[in-house]
Design an enzyme around this catalytic site. Structure first.
Site, short mmCIF file in Angstrom:
data_model
loop_
_atom_site.label_atom_id
_atom_site.label_comp_id
_atom_site.label_asym_id
_atom_site.label_seq_id
_atom_site.Cartn_x
_atom_site.Cartn_y
_atom_site.Cartn_z
N SER A 1 5.94 -6.31 7.15
CA SER A 1 6.05 -6.02 5.73
C SER A 1 5.86 -4.52 5.56
CB SER A 1 5.02 -6.82 4.93
OG SER A 1 3.70 -6.59 5.41
N GLU B 1 5.07 -1.00 2.87
CA GLU B 1 4.56 -0.46 1.62
C GLU B 1 5.33 0.78 1.24
OE1 GLU B 1 0.21 -0.05 0.60
OE2 GLU B 1 0.76 2.08 0.60
N ASP C 1 -8.79 3.35 -7.83
CA ASP C 1 -9.60 4.56 -7.84
C ASP C 1 -9.55 5.21 -9.21
OD1 ASP C 1 -10.25 4.43 -5.05
OD2 ASP C 1 -8.22 5.14 -4.61
N ASP D 1 -19.68 -5.29 1.98
CA ASP D 1 -18.23 -5.19 1.99
C ASP D 1 -17.59 -6.55 2.28
OD1 ASP D 1 -16.30 -3.17 1.48
OD2 ASP D 1 -15.66 -3.27 3.58
N PHE E 1 -6.80 12.53 3.82
CA PHE E 1 -6.72 11.20 3.23
C PHE E 1 -7.69 10.23 3.89
CE2 PHE E 1 -4.64 6.96 2.97
CZ PHE E 1 -4.73 6.81 1.59
N HIS F 1 1.71 -4.85 8.67
CA HIS F 1 2.05 -4.22 7.39
C HIS F 1 2.13 -2.72 7.63
CE1 HIS F 1 2.41 -4.13 3.03
NE2 HIS F 1 1.55 -3.11 3.00
#
Length: 303
Positions: A25, A27, A119, A170, A228, A278
């Site tokens: 898949s 993004e 965010d 988490d 990042f 992904h």
């Protein structure tokens, strides 16, 4: 081991016995200029032939790309054979605003949502829930299921979300998202297979038994990656830093190394039983196509 033996070992690892049963898949992110829009749609055209299970479209910090995300998802739905998944966050939106977006997606034929907390517009600002909004991703997942029977993906963090106090918190958060109706989780990018498998063990100990798709990020710009990943709390291995050293002015070499790193990661994951990948395309098709090709995931030939 001689250089010849090493080269043969790498060739054997990289290019023989391709994996034909791996699922993929992709993004994408919504473009904000005409040039970026052309790049995106050129990439979509190139990657559509690989028949991914779905493609997701991101949603900017604070909902900043709301209209562009919807436009991109709608165009994918209308003009391609791809199955789009729309990212949706609860930052900066009331429940009524989020619900209206969901109702519109359902009416448009979108059946897959990637539900995220999101965010704040200022990345240095602590998360503050909207006073009339969904409080977090788990709350959002629950709300989505009350609107319609969407297929829902959520985020997972093999190296812990930066806002989580510890691993246990988490995992508790991820468990709530799954219990509220999410069908799968997609991980933040990571660069070593052991990171994923350790996380999978932790998930299984919490009875989190949905698919956990590893997020694969081909490295196109190492300096941007460092910034990042620092925000995401993702560690960049020393060996990877060394590989990209002194290559700022050699984009082709960087691309070759990036494809090799990503492919080796995918093969290690596959050897450990992973069948779904992904890929974060960054709206570029070349590296993504190369990774899929080396995995053995290729366009079907017409008979």
């Amino acid at each position: 081991m001689s250089k010849i033996d090493l080269g043969q070992a790498m060739a054997s690892s990289l290019f023989t016995d391709p994996v034909s049963d791996a699922n993929i898949s992709f993004e994408f992110f919504p473009p904000n200029t005409e040039k970026m829009e052309k790049t995106l749609w050129d990439s979509i055209t190139q990657l559509e032939s690989l028949n991914p299970k779905f493609v997701s479209v991101t949603y900017g910090a604070g909902g900043s790309t709301r209209e562009r995300t919807h436009k991109t998802v709608k165009r994918i739905l209308d003009e391609t054979t791809l199955s789009p998944a729309a990212h949706l966050t609860c930052v900066g939106h009331s429940k009524s605003e989020v619900n209206a977006i969901l109702e519109q997606y359902w009416e448009d034929g979108v059946r897959h949502i990637v539900a995220l907390r999101g965010d704040m517009p200022d990345m240095n600002q602590d998360y503050i829930p909207h006073p009339q909004g969904y409080q977090n991703a788990a709350d959002l997942v629950k709300g989505i299921k009350q609107i319609a029977d969407f297929d829902i993906s959520v985020a997972a963090y093999p190296e812990i979300h930066p806002d989580s106090p510890n691993l246990s918190a988490d995992l508790d958060n991820l468990k709530r998202k799954i219990d509220n109706g999410a069908s799968r989780a997609i991980t933040q990018a990571f660069f070593e297979a052991d990171t994923y498998f350790r996380f999978l063990d932790h998930c299984q100990s919490m009875s989190i038994d949905v698919p956990i798709l590893p997020g694969i990020l081909p490295v196109m710009n190492y300096k941007s990656l460092m910034r990042f990943m620092d925000l995401c709390g993702t560690k960049i291995p020393k060996w990877m830093q060394d590989l990209f050293e002194d290559l700022d002015d050699r984009p082709q070499t960087r691309s070759m190394i990036a494809a090799t790193i990503a492919n080796e990661l995918c093969r290690k994951l596959y050897a450990g039983g992973v069948k779904d990948f992904h890929i974060y395309t960054l709206n570029r098709s070349e590296l993504t196509y190369a990774i899929c090709h080396m995995l053995g995931h290729r366009p079907k030939k017409e008979v």
